[in-house]
Design a protein around this motif. Structure first.
Motif, PDB file in Angstrom:
ATOM      1  N   LEU A 234       0.841  -1.205   0.000  1.00 47.21           N
ATOM      2  CA  LEU A 234       0.000   0.000   0.000  1.00 47.21           C
ATOM      3  C   LEU A 234       0.873   1.250   0.000  1.00 47.21           C
ATOM      4  N   ASN A 235       1.972   1.212   0.739  1.00 44.93           N
ATOM      5  CA  ASN A 235       2.888   2.358   0.791  1.00 44.93           C
ATOM      6  C   ASN A 235       3.739   2.477  -0.462  1.00 44.93           C
ATOM      7  N   LYS A 236       4.182   1.338  -0.975  1.00 46.19           N
ATOM      8  CA  LYS A 236       5.195   1.325  -2.042  1.00 46.19           C
ATOM      9  C   LYS A 236       4.610   1.520  -3.426  1.00 46.19           C
ATOM     10  N   GLY A 237       3.319   1.188  -3.585  1.00 42.56           N
ATOM     11  CA  GLY A 237       2.708   1.335  -4.902  1.00 42.56           C
ATOM     12  C   GLY A 237       2.684   0.040  -5.688  1.00 42.56           C
ATOM     13  N   SER A 238       3.277  -1.012  -5.140  1.00 43.98           N
ATOM     14  CA  SER A 238       3.349  -2.304  -5.820  1.00 43.98           C
ATOM     15  C   SER A 238       2.176  -3.185  -5.406  1.00 43.98           C
ATOM     16  N   ILE A 239       2.204  -4.452  -5.831  1.00 50.70           N
ATOM     17  CA  ILE A 239       1.173  -5.400  -5.422  1.00 50.70           C
ATOM     18  C   ILE A 239       1.832  -6.551  -4.656  1.00 50.70           C
ATOM     19  N   PRO A 240       1.090  -7.251  -3.801  1.00 49.13           N
ATOM     20  CA  PRO A 240       1.689  -8.335  -3.010  1.00 49.13           C
ATOM     21  C   PRO A 240       2.246  -9.457  -3.878  1.00 49.13           C
ATOM     22  N   ALA A 241       3.382 -10.009  -3.436  1.00 48.74           N
ATOM     23  CA  ALA A 241       3.944 -11.189  -4.107  1.00 48.74           C
ATOM     24  C   ALA A 241       3.170 -12.421  -3.685  1.00 48.74           C
ATOM     25  N   ARG A 242       2.583 -12.357  -2.514  1.00 50.99           N
ATOM     26  CA  ARG A 242       1.825 -13.468  -1.938  1.00 50.99           C
ATOM     27  C   ARG A 242       0.437 -13.535  -2.574  1.00 50.99           C
ATOM     28  N   LEU A 243       0.041 -14.728  -2.993  1.00 52.71           N
ATOM     29  CA  LEU A 243      -1.244 -14.898  -3.663  1.00 52.71           C
ATOM     30  C   LEU A 243      -2.429 -14.795  -2.709  1.00 52.71           C
ATOM     31  N   ASN A 244      -3.577 -14.440  -3.289  1.00 53.88           N
ATOM     32  CA  ASN A 244      -4.879 -14.494  -2.612  1.00 53.88           C
ATOM     33  C   ASN A 244      -5.032 -13.557  -1.413  1.00 53.88           C
ATOM     34  N   LEU A 245      -4.261 -12.482  -1.388  1.00 52.19           N
ATOM     35  CA  LEU A 245      -4.487 -11.475  -0.352  1.00 52.19           C
ATOM     36  C   LEU A 245      -5.619 -10.557  -0.810  1.00 52.19           C
ATOM     37  N   PRO A 246      -6.515 -10.175   0.083  1.00 47.51           N
ATOM     38  CA  PRO A 246      -7.597  -9.254  -0.297  1.00 47.51           C
ATOM     39  C   PRO A 246      -7.034  -7.929  -0.811  1.00 47.51           C
ATOM     40  N   MET A 247      -7.609  -7.404  -1.895  1.00 46.76           N
ATOM     41  CA  MET A 247      -7.138  -6.154  -2.490  1.00 46.76           C
ATOM     42  C   MET A 247      -8.080  -4.996  -2.151  1.00 46.76           C
ATOM     43  N   ASP A 248      -8.964  -5.197  -1.187  1.00 49.78           N
ATOM     44  CA  ASP A 248      -9.974  -4.177  -0.849  1.00 49.78           C
ATOM     45  C   ASP A 248      -9.372  -2.802  -0.550  1.00 49.78           C
ATOM     46  N   LYS A 249      -8.258  -2.793   0.172  1.00 57.65           N
ATOM     47  CA  LYS A 249      -7.670  -1.520   0.595  1.00 57.65           C
ATOM     48  C   LYS A 249      -6.840  -0.861  -0.501  1.00 57.65           C
ATOM     49  N   PHE A 250      -6.594  -1.592  -1.588  1.00 55.63           N
ATOM     50  CA  PHE A 250      -5.736  -1.073  -2.645  1.00 55.63           C
ATOM     51  C   PHE A 250      -6.522  -0.195  -3.614  1.00 55.63           C
ATOM     52  N   ASP A 251      -5.826   0.733  -4.255  1.00 61.29           N
ATOM     53  CA  ASP A 251      -6.489   1.642  -5.184  1.00 61.29           C
ATOM     54  C   ASP A 251      -6.674   0.989  -6.550  1.00 61.29           C
ATOM     55  N   ASP A 252      -7.293   1.727  -7.457  1.00 56.10           N
ATOM     56  CA  ASP A 252      -7.620   1.180  -8.767  1.00 56.10           C
ATOM     57  C   ASP A 252      -6.378   0.816  -9.579  1.00 56.10           C
ATOM     58  N   CYS A 253      -5.293   1.581  -9.410  1.00 56.29           N
ATOM     59  CA  CYS A 253      -4.053   1.280 -10.139  1.00 56.29           C
ATOM     60  C   CYS A 253      -3.519  -0.081  -9.718  1.00 56.29           C
ATOM     61  N   ALA A 254      -3.515  -0.346  -8.417  1.00 49.09           N
ATOM     62  CA  ALA A 254      -3.008  -1.615  -7.896  1.00 49.09           C
ATOM     63  C   ALA A 254      -3.915  -2.771  -8.295  1.00 49.09           C
ATOM     64  N   LYS A 255      -5.219  -2.543  -8.252  1.00 48.17           N
ATOM     65  CA  LYS A 255      -6.160  -3.601  -8.639  1.00 48.17           C
ATOM     66  C   LYS A 255      -5.986  -3.971 -10.112  1.00 48.17           C
ATOM     67  N   LEU A 256      -5.787  -2.958 -10.950  1.00 45.66           N
ATOM     68  CA  LEU A 256      -5.543  -3.210 -12.378  1.00 45.66           C
ATOM     69  C   LEU A 256      -4.236  -3.982 -12.556  1.00 45.66           C
ATOM     70  N   SER A 257      -3.225  -3.579 -11.798  1.00 45.15           N
ATOM     71  CA  SER A 257      -1.924  -4.250 -11.867  1.00 45.15           C
ATOM     72  C   SER A 257      -2.045  -5.712 -11.478  1.00 45.15           C
ATOM     73  N   ALA A 258      -2.778  -5.993 -10.400  1.00 43.94           N
ATOM     74  CA  ALA A 258      -2.953  -7.371  -9.928  1.00 43.94           C
ATOM     75  C   ALA A 258      -3.701  -8.215 -10.961  1.00 43.94           C
ATOM     76  N   GLU A 259      -4.726  -7.633 -11.564  1.00 44.16           N
ATOM     77  CA  GLU A 259      -5.482  -8.349 -12.599  1.00 44.16           C
ATOM     78  C   GLU A 259      -4.605  -8.634 -13.819  1.00 44.16           C
ATOM     79  N   ASP A 260      -3.842  -7.612 -14.232  1.00 43.43           N
ATOM     80  CA  ASP A 260      -2.993  -7.766 -15.414  1.00 43.43           C
ATOM     81  C   ASP A 260      -1.834  -8.728 -15.167  1.00 43.43           C
ATOM     82  N   PHE A 261      -1.351  -8.797 -13.928  1.00 46.14           N
ATOM     83  CA  PHE A 261      -0.280  -9.725 -13.581  1.00 46.14           C
ATOM     84  C   PHE A 261      -0.729 -11.160 -13.846  1.00 46.14           C
ATOM     85  N   VAL A 262      -1.954 -11.457 -13.447  1.00 50.49           N
ATOM     86  CA  VAL A 262      -2.502 -12.810 -13.643  1.00 50.49           C
ATOM     87  C   VAL A 262      -2.813 -13.063 -15.120  1.00 50.49           C
ATOM     88  N   SER A 263      -3.444 -12.086 -15.775  1.00 49.05           N
ATOM     89  CA  SER A 263      -3.863 -12.290 -17.175  1.00 49.05           C
ATOM     90  C   SER A 263      -2.677 -12.364 -18.131  1.00 49.05           C
TER      91      SER A 263
END
Length: 416
Positions: A332-361
């Protein structure tokens, strides 16, 4: 009285137990900017809550080159820190030196293989054994934009390179800097790899920067990418040479510049400045790269030490780094996404959520590629050769793109 003595005895035993396992854990890193420093402070707090002391060994410099120089001198002198921020193929290089601690014990106890995506776990292992722990996953091919600057210039945020130059011309004509850039080799390479990816796609990118294929490095497509890369320089400001990356980000934050090509650690700077994505700034993939993802994984290796208390401290540090609490607060502080799978992304902003989705896709589509600029695709010697060639070309008006492509092939061959 008996109860008091019993309580006192238990307290003393606990104190002795903690003292036996407490260690002064020296940690080398290069996280010194606002969002990064905030994240390090959290890791320090969590480790110290486990009874250890954190000894900070911070070496400034966004790309980590200075930190690696200092680390090498420490290891050669037989005095390595307990932990150091190292990533990508460099982990294998340090493994070859037989100086890294084996983290398989804590990894198996906590089930790291199930917690981490395969592409991440593979980078953390040397000869099949864990020697490093991942902190996060960064997307490098972001472009950050200030919507107010675009509004003043009557420009539209670009999705292709043709659109980019139209927008850049309008911002420049309006008297503002189109591209905030820090003229340092690693920043030049960061921008360059996004241009190559946007021009040619993931398959070409892999041939160039992973396979290091000579025909790809010196091809009409690479020459085209080099020309676009060099053309961007005309849209930066005279203060660009030598500027640190976070100062370039500040130009976008403050409305002095329209865009910056930088990984999502830049978002940590926007967050630290109280800015909101979608309102105060826009995060989009660099032109032409919306379906691609260049990854950079921050990680820590532990050095092989004889001190038993330090070994406990190293395991506790590794465990803390991969804990859900730290993975969440750090990213949340760094701007990146968790390396650990299946962590809730509720607290993350739209940029991080997009990043997490694109990482998987992108992993499924085979368009997830390792960042050359950030030490994920090549050994440091080859990366340095690319840096030198790219930066020399970027800063020269006399070297042609054709000559630069030819030199790129020769430099890479010489470094191998």
């Amino acid at each position: 009285m008996r109860i008091s003595k019993l309580v006192l005895g238990i307290s003393m035993a606990l104190g002795l137990s903690m003292a036996a396992h407490a260690a002064e854990v020296e940690v080398l890193h290069w996280w010194t900017s606002g969002g990064e420093a905030k994240s390090v402070a959290e890791l320090k707090k969590m480790l110290e809550a486990k009874g250890h002391q954190w000894k900070d060994f911070a070496v400034a410099g966004g790309g980590g080159e200075s930190a690696m120089t200092v680390l090498k001198s420490r290891v050669v002198s037989g005095n390595p820190p307990a932990a150091a921020q190292i990533k990508g193929p460099s982990i294998q290089e340090w493994g070859d030196e037989e100086v890294l601690a084996n983290l398989d014990g804590i990894a198996k106890a906590e089930g790291w293989d199930a917690l981490l995506p395969g592409v991440v776990a593979d980078v953390m292992k040397y000869q099949g054994k864990y020697v490093a722990v991942p902190v996060n996953v960064h997307r490098v091919n972001w472009m950050w934009a200030n919507p107010e600057v675009f509004k003043k210039a009557g420009a539209t945020v670009p999705t292709t390179w043709d659109e980019f130059f139209v927008a850049a011309d309008k911002i420049k004509a309006a008297g503002m800097t189109a591209v905030a850039h820090g003229g340092q080799p690693w920043q030049d390479a960061t921008m360059f790899e996004s241009v190559v990816l946007g021009v040619a796609g993931a398959e070409f990118y892999n041939k160039a920067f992973v396979a290091l294929d000579a025909q790809t490095l010196n091809s009409p497509t690479m020459i085209e990418a080099l020309k676009i890369f060099h053309k961007i320089k005309a849209y930066t400001d005279p203060g660009s040479p030598g500027r640190d990356w976070n100062l370039a980000t500040a130009m976008v934050i403050n409305g002095e510049a329209g865009m910056q090509f930088m990984g999502d650690w830049a978002k940590g700077e926007f967050t630290a400045a109280g800015k909101v994505p979608g309102k105060d700034y826009i995060c989009v993939a660099a032109p032409g790269t919306a379906d691609d993802f260049t990854f950079n994984i921050d990680s820590f290796v532990m050095f092989d030490l004889d001190d038993k208390a330090l070994q406990v401290g190293q395991n506790d540090l590794a465990s803390t780094i991969l804990s859900p609490a730290f993975q969440e607060i750090f990213n949340l502080n760094k701007g990146s996404i968790p390396a650990r799978l299946n962590l809730p992304m509720d607290k993350f902003d739209d940029c991080a959520k997009l990043s997490a989705e694109d990482f998987v896709s992108t992993a499924k589509a085979n368009t997830l590629v390792p960042s050359m600029a950030h030490g994920m695709s090549t050994f440091s010697s080859t990366q340095g050769a690319i840096y030198d060639t790219v930066t020399e070309f970027y800063n020269s008006d006399s070297i042609t793109a054709e000559a630069a492509a030819d030199k790129l092939v020769k430099a890479v061959a010489a470094a191998q």
